[in-house]
Design an enzyme around this catalytic site. Structure first.
Site, mmCIF file in Angstrom:
data_model
loop_
_atom_site.group_PDB
_atom_site.id
_atom_site.type_symbol
_atom_site.label_atom_id
_atom_site.label_comp_id
_atom_site.label_asym_id
_atom_site.label_seq_id
_atom_site.Cartn_x
_atom_site.Cartn_y
_atom_site.Cartn_z
ATOM 1 N N SER A 9 -11.927 36.246 9.973
ATOM 2 C CA SER A 9 -12.384 35.608 8.733
ATOM 3 C C SER A 9 -12.803 34.186 9.055
ATOM 4 C CB SER A 9 -11.257 35.584 7.701
ATOM 5 O OG SER A 9 -11.600 34.655 6.693
ATOM 6 N N HIS A 34 -16.102 38.568 9.191
ATOM 7 C CA HIS A 34 -15.632 38.657 7.799
ATOM 8 C C HIS A 34 -15.970 37.347 7.079
ATOM 9 C CE1 HIS A 34 -13.164 40.319 4.551
ATOM 10 N NE2 HIS A 34 -12.646 39.111 4.400
ATOM 11 N N ASP A 36 -15.818 35.299 3.619
ATOM 12 C CA ASP A 36 -15.096 35.201 2.342
ATOM 13 C C ASP A 36 -15.832 34.312 1.349
ATOM 14 O OD1 ASP A 36 -12.656 36.767 2.664
ATOM 15 O OD2 ASP A 36 -12.145 35.322 4.237
ATOM 16 N N MET A 38 -15.797 32.720 -2.306
ATOM 17 C CA MET A 38 -14.903 32.387 -3.433
ATOM 18 C C MET A 38 -15.624 31.449 -4.388
ATOM 19 S SD MET A 38 -11.354 31.732 -1.412
ATOM 20 C CE MET A 38 -10.831 32.779 -0.049
ATOM 21 N N HIS A 68 -17.116 39.590 1.702
ATOM 22 C CA HIS A 68 -16.023 39.882 0.762
ATOM 23 C C HIS A 68 -16.210 38.974 -0.447
ATOM 24 C CE1 HIS A 68 -11.359 39.508 0.052
ATOM 25 N NE2 HIS A 68 -11.990 40.044 -0.977
ATOM 26 N N MET A 70 -15.287 37.378 -3.729
ATOM 27 C CA MET A 70 -14.211 37.060 -4.684
ATOM 28 C C MET A 70 -14.864 36.215 -5.769
ATOM 29 S SD MET A 70 -11.301 36.352 -1.793
ATOM 30 C CE MET A 70 -12.547 36.193 -0.511
ATOM 31 N N MET A 139 -6.067 44.253 0.137
ATOM 32 C CA MET A 139 -5.555 42.893 0.297
ATOM 33 C C MET A 139 -4.054 42.959 0.572
ATOM 34 S SD MET A 139 -8.196 40.992 -0.081
ATOM 35 C CE MET A 139 -7.302 39.443 0.135
ATOM 36 N N ASP A 177 -6.679 42.915 4.865
ATOM 37 C CA ASP A 177 -7.061 41.500 4.832
ATOM 38 C C ASP A 177 -5.895 40.651 4.329
ATOM 39 O OD1 ASP A 177 -8.322 39.066 4.565
ATOM 40 O OD2 ASP A 177 -9.838 39.753 3.128
HETATM 41 C C1 DX5 Z 1 -8.112 35.626 1.386
HETATM 42 C C2 DX5 Z 1 -9.241 36.089 2.274
HETATM 43 C C3 DX5 Z 1 -8.872 36.410 3.657
HETATM 44 C C4 DX5 Z 1 -8.245 35.288 4.428
HETATM 45 C C5 DX5 Z 1 -7.428 35.857 5.534
HETATM 46 O O1 DX5 Z 1 -8.547 35.584 0.076
HETATM 47 O O2 DX5 Z 1 -9.854 37.239 1.725
HETATM 48 O O3 DX5 Z 1 -9.972 36.958 4.364
HETATM 49 O O4 DX5 Z 1 -9.166 34.401 4.949
HETATM 50 O O5 DX5 Z 1 -6.803 34.796 6.163
HETATM 51 P P1 DX5 Z 1 -5.474 34.975 6.999
HETATM 52 O O6 DX5 Z 1 -5.788 35.923 8.101
HETATM 53 O O7 DX5 Z 1 -5.209 33.589 7.455
HETATM 54 O O8 DX5 Z 1 -4.427 35.525 6.068
HETATM 55 ZN ZN ZN Z 2 -11.390 38.348 2.906
#
Ligand code: DX5
Ligand code: ZN
Length: 230
Positions: A9, A34, A36, A38, A68, A70, A139, A177
């Protein structure tokens, strides 16, 4: 089951040199990037959008990019990520008013589609749309932040998801994840995951001065995966 893949990620990467960071984790043997996204609305944090995905493609990244989402709403941003070079686009069913339509939209835009399940979200959403799903993402933390601890009940949920996927006979990746590290990746694989997101586990703790700084951690993860009993 699909071959194992490690998906760092980039949330935990150094954003000031993101292209180089992604090159380095891929050179260390990771298979998927990956990404992310947000929005400070669906989750209480704000990260990166399609411009950054496009910039990684222009930088020369050819590995699959696993976006991903969010974000809420979901549909508005899907074509932008497809245009920016996303390979997979996954979203949280709670964030879409019309889940089937969002999955269709992702496919119509030429990408692979996936659903993301929060720790307390039921897998029942899969009942009627599994024919439109290419990835199931579980998750193992609540979404919004890197660096949280793995929630152990995700292991039973992985076993449940693995059964559903195998019964479907479809080629669907089962991704986990949150909180994935060297010391738990083997049991996570044994519970049925084939794709392992790791942010702080890969990017954290590496020596900044070492050009091959991710080789050791990625090799340790792969060695653990090689021990997993299927
Ligand atoms: C959280 C993300 C993850 C996160 C994982 O909302 O979707 O992808 O970055 O990070 P670690 O591996 O540090 O838990
Ligand atoms: Zn993620």
């Amino acid at each position: 089951m699909a071959d194992f893949a490690i998906a760092p990620s980039i949330l935990s990467a150094d954003f000031a040199k993101l292209g180089e960071e992604v090159d380095n984790v891929l050179a260390s043997g990771c298979e998927i990037v990956h990404f992310d996204v947000m929005d400070n609305h669906y989750v209480p944090n704000l990260t990166i959008g399609p411009l950054v995905c496009d910039a990684l493609r222009k930088h020369g990244v050819t590995a699959p990019i696993d976006v991903h989402l969010m974000v809420k709403p979901v549909d508005r941003i899907i074509p932008d990520f497809a245009q920016a070079g996303a390979t997979y686009i996954t979203f949280h069913p709670e964030a879409s008013d019309h889940i089937d339509r969002s999955l269709q939209l992702i496919h119509n835009e030429g990408c692979k589609a996936g659903l993301v399940f929060n720790p307390a979200t039921s897998l029942d959403y899969l009942n009627y749309v599994i024919d439109k799903v290419d990835m199931v993402l579980l998750m193992s933390v609540n979404p919004g932040f890197g660096g949280q601890s793995f929630i152990p009940t995700a292991l039973d949920k992985l076993r449940e998801a693995r059964k559903i996927i195998d019964a479907s006979g479809r080629d669907i990746r089962l991704e986990i994840d949150g909180g994935v590290k060297v010391d738990n990746i083997c049991e996570i694989a044994e519970a049925g995951a084939d794709t392992f997101v790791s942010g702080s586990g890969v990017f954290g703790g590496a020596n900044d001065k070492d050009p091959n700084r991710y080789d050791t951690i990625v090799k340790q993860m792969k060695d653990e995966l090689a021990k997993a009993k299927k």
